[in-house]
Design an enzyme around this catalytic site. Structure first.
Site, mmCIF file in Angstrom:
data_model
loop_
_atom_site.group_PDB
_atom_site.id
_atom_site.type_symbol
_atom_site.label_atom_id
_atom_site.label_comp_id
_atom_site.label_asym_id
_atom_site.label_seq_id
_atom_site.Cartn_x
_atom_site.Cartn_y
_atom_site.Cartn_z
ATOM 1 N N GLU A 272 12.114 -21.530 19.839
ATOM 2 C CA GLU A 272 13.341 -20.826 20.192
ATOM 3 C C GLU A 272 13.613 -21.186 21.651
ATOM 4 O O GLU A 272 13.038 -20.590 22.559
ATOM 5 C CB GLU A 272 13.171 -19.317 20.024
ATOM 6 C CG GLU A 272 14.419 -18.540 20.387
ATOM 7 C CD GLU A 272 14.190 -17.042 20.487
ATOM 8 O OE1 GLU A 272 15.136 -16.276 20.226
ATOM 9 O OE2 GLU A 272 13.070 -16.636 20.848
ATOM 10 N N ASP B 43 3.167 2.766 1.894
ATOM 11 C CA ASP B 43 3.363 3.676 3.031
ATOM 12 C C ASP B 43 4.749 3.529 3.651
ATOM 13 O O ASP B 43 5.035 4.138 4.684
ATOM 14 C CB ASP B 43 2.280 3.469 4.091
ATOM 15 C CG ASP B 43 2.332 2.080 4.724
ATOM 16 O OD1 ASP B 43 3.148 1.249 4.285
ATOM 17 O OD2 ASP B 43 1.539 1.828 5.661
ATOM 18 N N ASP C 154 8.372 -18.280 20.342
ATOM 19 C CA ASP C 154 9.403 -17.329 20.751
ATOM 20 C C ASP C 154 9.743 -17.455 22.236
ATOM 21 O O ASP C 154 8.848 -17.565 23.086
ATOM 22 C CB ASP C 154 8.910 -15.899 20.462
ATOM 23 C CG ASP C 154 9.908 -14.839 20.829
ATOM 24 O OD1 ASP C 154 10.926 -14.724 20.119
ATOM 25 O OD2 ASP C 154 9.687 -14.133 21.836
ATOM 26 N N HIS D 114 15.798 -12.998 11.938
ATOM 27 C CA HIS D 114 15.563 -11.583 12.200
ATOM 28 C C HIS D 114 16.378 -11.050 13.373
ATOM 29 O O HIS D 114 16.446 -9.833 13.583
ATOM 30 C CB HIS D 114 14.079 -11.367 12.504
ATOM 31 C CG HIS D 114 13.621 -12.082 13.740
ATOM 32 N ND1 HIS D 114 13.514 -13.457 13.800
ATOM 33 C CD2 HIS D 114 13.278 -11.624 14.962
ATOM 34 C CE1 HIS D 114 13.127 -13.819 15.012
ATOM 35 N NE2 HIS D 114 12.973 -12.728 15.733
ATOM 36 N N ASP D 115 16.990 -11.943 14.161
ATOM 37 C CA ASP D 115 17.693 -11.537 15.372
ATOM 38 C C ASP D 115 19.209 -11.533 15.221
ATOM 39 O O ASP D 115 19.921 -11.394 16.217
ATOM 40 C CB ASP D 115 17.326 -12.472 16.536
ATOM 41 C CG ASP D 115 16.061 -12.043 17.254
ATOM 42 O OD1 ASP D 115 15.680 -10.859 17.127
ATOM 43 O OD2 ASP D 115 15.449 -12.878 17.942
ATOM 44 N N ASN E 22 0.812 -1.226 0.000
ATOM 45 C CA ASN E 22 0.000 0.000 0.000
ATOM 46 C C ASN E 22 0.842 1.271 0.000
ATOM 47 O O ASN E 22 0.322 2.367 0.213
ATOM 48 C CB ASN E 22 -0.980 0.016 1.179
ATOM 49 C CG ASN E 22 -0.266 0.100 2.524
ATOM 50 O OD1 ASN E 22 0.958 0.072 2.591
ATOM 51 N ND2 ASN E 22 -1.041 0.203 3.599
ATOM 52 N N ASP F 95 4.355 -16.555 14.401
ATOM 53 C CA ASP F 95 5.281 -16.397 15.516
ATOM 54 C C ASP F 95 4.449 -16.297 16.796
ATOM 55 O O ASP F 95 3.632 -15.388 16.939
ATOM 56 C CB ASP F 95 6.116 -15.135 15.333
ATOM 57 C CG ASP F 95 7.563 -15.337 15.720
ATOM 58 O OD1 ASP F 95 7.805 -16.048 16.709
ATOM 59 O OD2 ASP F 95 8.460 -14.796 15.043
ATOM 60 N N ASP G 139 3.574 -5.274 4.553
ATOM 61 C CA ASP G 139 2.251 -5.635 5.052
ATOM 62 C C ASP G 139 1.861 -7.045 4.612
ATOM 63 O O ASP G 139 2.563 -7.697 3.840
ATOM 64 C CB ASP G 139 1.206 -4.614 4.580
ATOM 65 C CG ASP G 139 1.391 -4.193 3.129
ATOM 66 O OD1 ASP G 139 1.614 -5.089 2.281
ATOM 67 O OD2 ASP G 139 1.336 -2.988 2.838
#
Length: 602
Positions: free
Chosen positions: A263, A34, A206, A338-339, A32, A107, A38
């Site tokens: 995790e 911005d 997580d 991502h970590d 979209n 997650d 998304d």
């Protein structure tokens, strides 16, 4: 049947056969315009993931959240955050993924929630509310000297109370949930079953080993200049956690054919069977023993990295593989998430390699060597977005450009320790989680094709990676020699080739252990005598036959020679990042710098 034969009789399992792709929704694709990725953006790129060969998608948190920790602080477990779209968008994503033969993993963040969750708000405003016992709350004279993961005490004043504090293993905006309370656990299981009933494929779970606290709440000897002790001493993998996790499995996972990936920090090898596999709490747990060889657990501050060698790294990998195999458990294999910073940057800086090369051809060899090394280990491969392109760390010019709360905390830790500002910045820039969270480079267009700034008023929520003009999906998808094309070939070899069974179910056997800076292993499988892929499994689904592939990775900047044994004389090259087709060169295998290959032994 002998013990060895028993170990080689296995059942087909989609959770072992799948290839998982992790999507960080804020950075994947913005539909979209911005500047923020998304849910609709993920749906728009499903055909790309299908082309790559992905069959399972793990999506990092997208539920309602104030985004203190980028969605790992959830304020509503049932609603998509408007930043990412709507619940209808999510329903469409699940349906469209299913139509392409893909499963979607959510997650699951249930060690803590957000301080904006209605449970915590009720706990703060009404001392008699049942939700007050949903959290770990203690009087001022009962507090411990535990340090939170993000720094400072784990205890913060409870709003609305004069003498009470709540616990937070992570940020103060992430109050820990009180798993000792059965009513709280019931609410969590109800939420999990709601989404499983919706048709999702399962959960990545997580920080789950933090849910059990030492109920004596003792102080521990200080392990830092702040006078505090690491929270893990009293709130990580504590005795009694098995009660909660076995109940979770019984009340949720056992009712569905779902994949659960935990995790699970600080789980020793001896406890792996309790956590992973047929009788474990989860389908599998992440193996972190070789994830970050540059981290000294006794000195975890980012400004104090550990020097490490390829030989040490090799031993960590094979110790983990041998232990998992011996215990009969299963784990994901992964390079990135991502970590962590990008693998090309963090794993190419060691005692034997000077760093990720600025030469694109050499960097491609480095990226594909690392890919080969991890992808064919025993386990389910996980690919993090952009990893398949060979993305390396980005370059930031100031600490203000970083969004990650952990990065800012570690920068302050370094400054308080007397580290020079430039040195402190360089240390956190190397380790920052934001390196993995920059927008996915789809093309060399403005904003890396991550979004189209229609009105000229938006920027991407994090700066795009500096390499996006050459390292992007559009450029690499049409280049048969690119890192992306190599990843696609790896996925196909493991998923659809005549070697799929040995690549998935075969034992992992290290070879050439004495050849310095070479990481090599066989995958060996007992199948039936005719060698047919279709006959690799008996009628009841069990494996029975024999097949071997060999993976060889030269993890160094110099060439290397390996004397060939008899099994290699007529070996067939299945995949090589150098493009080679033959192995035998006068009885010697001569490896180029960072060369990697997968070979079928005759």
């Amino acid at each position: 049947m002998s013990a060895k034969e028993e170990n080689n009789v296995m059942m087909r399992d989609w959770k072992k056969e799948t290839t998982v792709y992790q999507v960080y929704p804020k950075s994947f694709y913005d539909a979209n315009s911005d500047g923020i990725g998304d849910i609709a953006g993920i749906t728009a790129k499903l055909d790309y993931l299908a082309w790559l060969g992905v069959t399972t998608i793990w999506i990092s948190p997208f539920f309602k959240s104030p985004m203190v920790d980028n969605g790992y602080d959830i304020s509503d477990y049932y609603s998509v955050d408007p930043m990412f779209g709507s619940n209808e968008d999510l329903d469409e994503l699940i349906a469209e993924a299913k139509s392409r033969g893909m499963r979607v993993l959510f997650d699951l963040v249930v060690n803590h929630c957000s301080d904006q969750h209605e449970w915590f708000r009720k706990a703060c405003t009404d001392p008699n509310a049942p939700e007050r016992d949903y959290f770990v709350i203690r009087r001022k004279d009962q507090l411990t000297n535990w340090r939170s993961v993000f720094g400072g005490s784990v205890w913060s004043p409870l709003p609305g109370s004069d003498d009470e504090y709540y616990m937070h293993v992570f940020a103060k905006e992430q109050p820990d949930l009180n798993w000792e309370n059965p009513a709280l656990r019931h609410e969590i299981y109800k939420m999990m079953n709601h989404w499983l009933d919706k048709g999702i494929g399962g959960f990545r779970v997580d920080a789950i080993t933090y849910i059990k606290k030492n109920q004596d709440f003792p102080d521990f000897p200080a392990d830092g200049p702040d006078g505090l002790a690491a929270v893990e001493r009293g709130s990580c993998n504590q005795p009694g956690i098995e009660k909660f996790l076995s109940e979770m499995r019984r009340e949720t996972f056992d009712r569905y054919d779902c994949m659960t990936v935990a995790e699970a920090t600080d789980v020793p090898f001896s406890q792996l069977p309790m956590y992973s596999g047929t009788d474990g709490f989860f389908s599998m747990i992440f193996e972190f023993s070789y994830q970050d060889p540059y981290v000294d657990k006794t000195k975890p501050e980012w400004y104090r990295p550990k020097q490490w060698s390829v030989e040490e790294y090799k031993n960590l990998i094979f110790t983990a593989q041998e232990q998992q195999q011996k215990l009969g458990v299963w784990s994901p294999t992964h390079l990135e998430c991502h970590d962590s910073p990008r693998a090309l940057t963090r794993l190419m800086r060691n005692a034997d390699v000077s760093g990720a090369s600025d030469d694109p051809a050499v960097r491609r060899m480095q990226a594909t060597m690392l890919a080969t090394m991890f992808f064919f280990l025993r386990g389910t491969p996980f690919i993090y977005q952009g990893q398949e392109l060979g993305v390396r760390n980005t370059t930031m010019s100031s600490i203000d450009q970083f969004d990650d709360i952990f990065t800012h905390d570690q920068y302050q830790v370094a400054l308080r320790a007397g580290v020079d500002e430039r040195e402190a910045f360089d240390a956190v820039a190397f380790r920052s989680r934001d390196n993995a969270r920059t927008p996915m480079p789809w093309s060399d267009a403005s904003n890396a094709g991550f979004f189209t700034d229609v009105d000229g008023e938006h920027t991407s929520w994090l700066p795009v990676n500096n390499d996006y003009r050459t390292v992007n999906v559009s450029a690499e998808r049409t280049d048969e020699h690119s890192t992306l094309s190599f990843y696609r070939a790896m996925v196909a070899l493991r998923s659809t080739s005549s070697y799929r069974d040995v690549a998935i179910y075969g034992d992992c056997v290290p070879v050439y252990r004495d050849v310095r800076n070479v990481i090599a292993y066989d995958r060996h499988l007992i199948v039936d005598a005719c060698g047919s892929t279709d006959a690799a499994f008996l009628d009841d689904g069990r494996i029975r036959d024999e097949q071997t592939i060999r993976v060889i990775c030269n993890f160094q900047e110099t060439p290397c020679e390996i004397a060939l044994d008899e099994s290699m004389r007529d070996a067939q090259v299945l995949l090589a990042n150098s493009g080679r087709r033959n192995v035998d060169d006068g009885g010697v295998l001569r490896l180029e710098p960072f060369e990697a290959m997968v070979i079928a032994l005759r």
